[in-house]
Design a protein around this motif. Structure first.
Motif, mmCIF file in Angstrom:
data_model
loop_
_atom_site.group_PDB
_atom_site.id
_atom_site.type_symbol
_atom_site.label_atom_id
_atom_site.label_comp_id
_atom_site.label_asym_id
_atom_site.label_seq_id
_atom_site.Cartn_x
_atom_site.Cartn_y
_atom_site.Cartn_z
ATOM 1 N N THR A 47 0.852 -1.179 0.000
ATOM 2 C CA THR A 47 0.000 0.000 0.000
ATOM 3 C C THR A 47 0.892 1.234 0.000
ATOM 4 O OG1 THR A 47 -0.117 -0.088 2.408
ATOM 5 C CG2 THR A 47 -1.905 -1.140 1.182
ATOM 6 N N ASN A 51 2.807 -0.963 3.715
ATOM 7 C CA ASN A 51 2.440 -2.215 4.369
ATOM 8 C C ASN A 51 2.299 -3.301 3.312
ATOM 9 O OD1 ASN A 51 2.438 -1.238 6.978
ATOM 10 N ND2 ASN A 51 0.314 -0.616 6.883
ATOM 11 N N PHE A 53 0.840 -6.910 1.884
ATOM 12 C CA PHE A 53 -0.321 -7.781 1.945
ATOM 13 C C PHE A 53 -0.114 -8.957 0.999
ATOM 14 C CE2 PHE A 53 -1.998 -3.814 3.465
ATOM 15 C CZ PHE A 53 -2.926 -4.182 4.426
ATOM 16 N N ILE A 55 -2.210 -11.695 -0.894
ATOM 17 C CA ILE A 55 -3.607 -11.826 -1.301
ATOM 18 C C ILE A 55 -3.765 -13.041 -2.199
ATOM 19 C CG2 ILE A 55 -5.483 -10.650 -2.518
ATOM 20 C CD1 ILE A 55 -4.106 -8.027 -1.726
ATOM 21 N N SER A 90 -3.367 1.206 4.032
ATOM 22 C CA SER A 90 -3.576 -0.157 4.525
ATOM 23 C C SER A 90 -4.954 -0.341 5.157
ATOM 24 C CB SER A 90 -2.479 -0.531 5.519
ATOM 25 O OG SER A 90 -2.466 0.365 6.599
ATOM 26 N N ALA A 91 -5.483 0.700 5.806
ATOM 27 C CA ALA A 91 -6.813 0.578 6.418
ATOM 28 C C ALA A 91 -7.879 0.341 5.349
ATOM 29 C CB ALA A 91 -7.132 1.830 7.215
ATOM 30 N N LEU A 93 -7.388 -0.993 2.340
ATOM 31 C CA LEU A 93 -7.206 -2.318 1.755
ATOM 32 C C LEU A 93 -7.709 -3.411 2.696
ATOM 33 C CD1 LEU A 93 -6.264 -3.875 -0.690
ATOM 34 C CD2 LEU A 93 -3.994 -3.991 0.328
ATOM 35 N N GLU A 94 -7.533 -3.239 3.996
ATOM 36 C CA GLU A 94 -8.088 -4.205 4.950
ATOM 37 C C GLU A 94 -9.609 -4.228 4.872
ATOM 38 O OE1 GLU A 94 -6.505 -3.161 8.747
ATOM 39 O OE2 GLU A 94 -4.507 -3.911 8.241
ATOM 40 N N TYR A 95 -10.223 -3.055 4.694
ATOM 41 C CA TYR A 95 -11.670 -2.982 4.547
ATOM 42 C C TYR A 95 -12.123 -3.710 3.279
ATOM 43 C CZ TYR A 95 -16.280 -0.995 3.669
ATOM 44 O OH TYR A 95 -17.604 -0.843 3.394
ATOM 45 N N LEU A 97 -10.519 -6.096 1.712
ATOM 46 C CA LEU A 97 -10.312 -7.533 1.920
ATOM 47 C C LEU A 97 -11.420 -8.139 2.766
ATOM 48 C CD1 LEU A 97 -6.462 -7.684 2.478
ATOM 49 C CD2 LEU A 97 -7.743 -8.660 0.579
ATOM 50 N N SER A 98 -11.883 -7.408 3.772
ATOM 51 C CA SER A 98 -12.970 -7.939 4.600
ATOM 52 C C SER A 98 -14.258 -8.075 3.797
ATOM 53 C CB SER A 98 -13.188 -7.064 5.828
ATOM 54 O OG SER A 98 -13.745 -5.820 5.468
ATOM 55 N N GLN A 101 -13.727 -11.110 1.461
ATOM 56 C CA GLN A 101 -13.713 -12.368 2.222
ATOM 57 C C GLN A 101 -15.109 -12.775 2.654
ATOM 58 O OE1 GLN A 101 -10.972 -11.596 5.383
ATOM 59 N NE2 GLN A 101 -9.187 -12.099 4.161
#
Length: 122
Positions: A47, A51, A53, A55, A90-91, A93-95, A97-98, A101
């Motif tokens: 990112t 960070n 990741f 994937i 990164s925040a 991208l985490e969102y 990904l959630s 998923q």
């Protein structure tokens, strides 16, 4: 006293110079040597806040990731030897990904697209 047209010309010049500096983000090569390779069926992206990741390749089928890669290509160009850097933090991208998923319905995905496109307008 500065004339308005000269002030506008200076602002355009500074904007162009600022854009040149932010076109490429490079990560230090030393940090990449210590990272493990991605396992089979996965790929690595970074990112903007550097960070890392890992994937699954299955996520490449998702429209959100396609849009992220398109925006990254517009912002940084295609990477030649370095890592793939996405044009988000990164925040976010985490969102994303959630959401992927959970494999949720179209409404949250559409909202994520709206957030993505409104956050990174040039």
């Amino acid at each position: 006293m500065i004339i308005l047209t000269k002030l506008i010309a200076i602002a355009i010049k500074w904007r162009a110079l600022a854009g040149v500096g932010r076109r490429r983000i490079s990560l230090p090569r030393v940090a990449l040597c210590h990272q493990q390779k991605a396992s089979k069926g996965h790929f690595v992206v970074y990112t903007m806040d550097r960070n890392r990741f890992v994937i699954p390749l299955v996520y490449l089928d998702n429209n959100i990731f396609r849009e992220l890669f398109r925006m990254s290509e517009e912002a940084f160009g295609l990477p030649r030897d370095g890592p793939i850097t996405l044009a988000c933090d990164s925040a976010f991208l985490e969102y994303v990904l959630s959401i992927v998923q959970r494999n949720t319905s179209k409404d949250p995905v559409a909202k994520a697209f709206d957030v993505l496109t409104s956050k990174f307008k040039y």
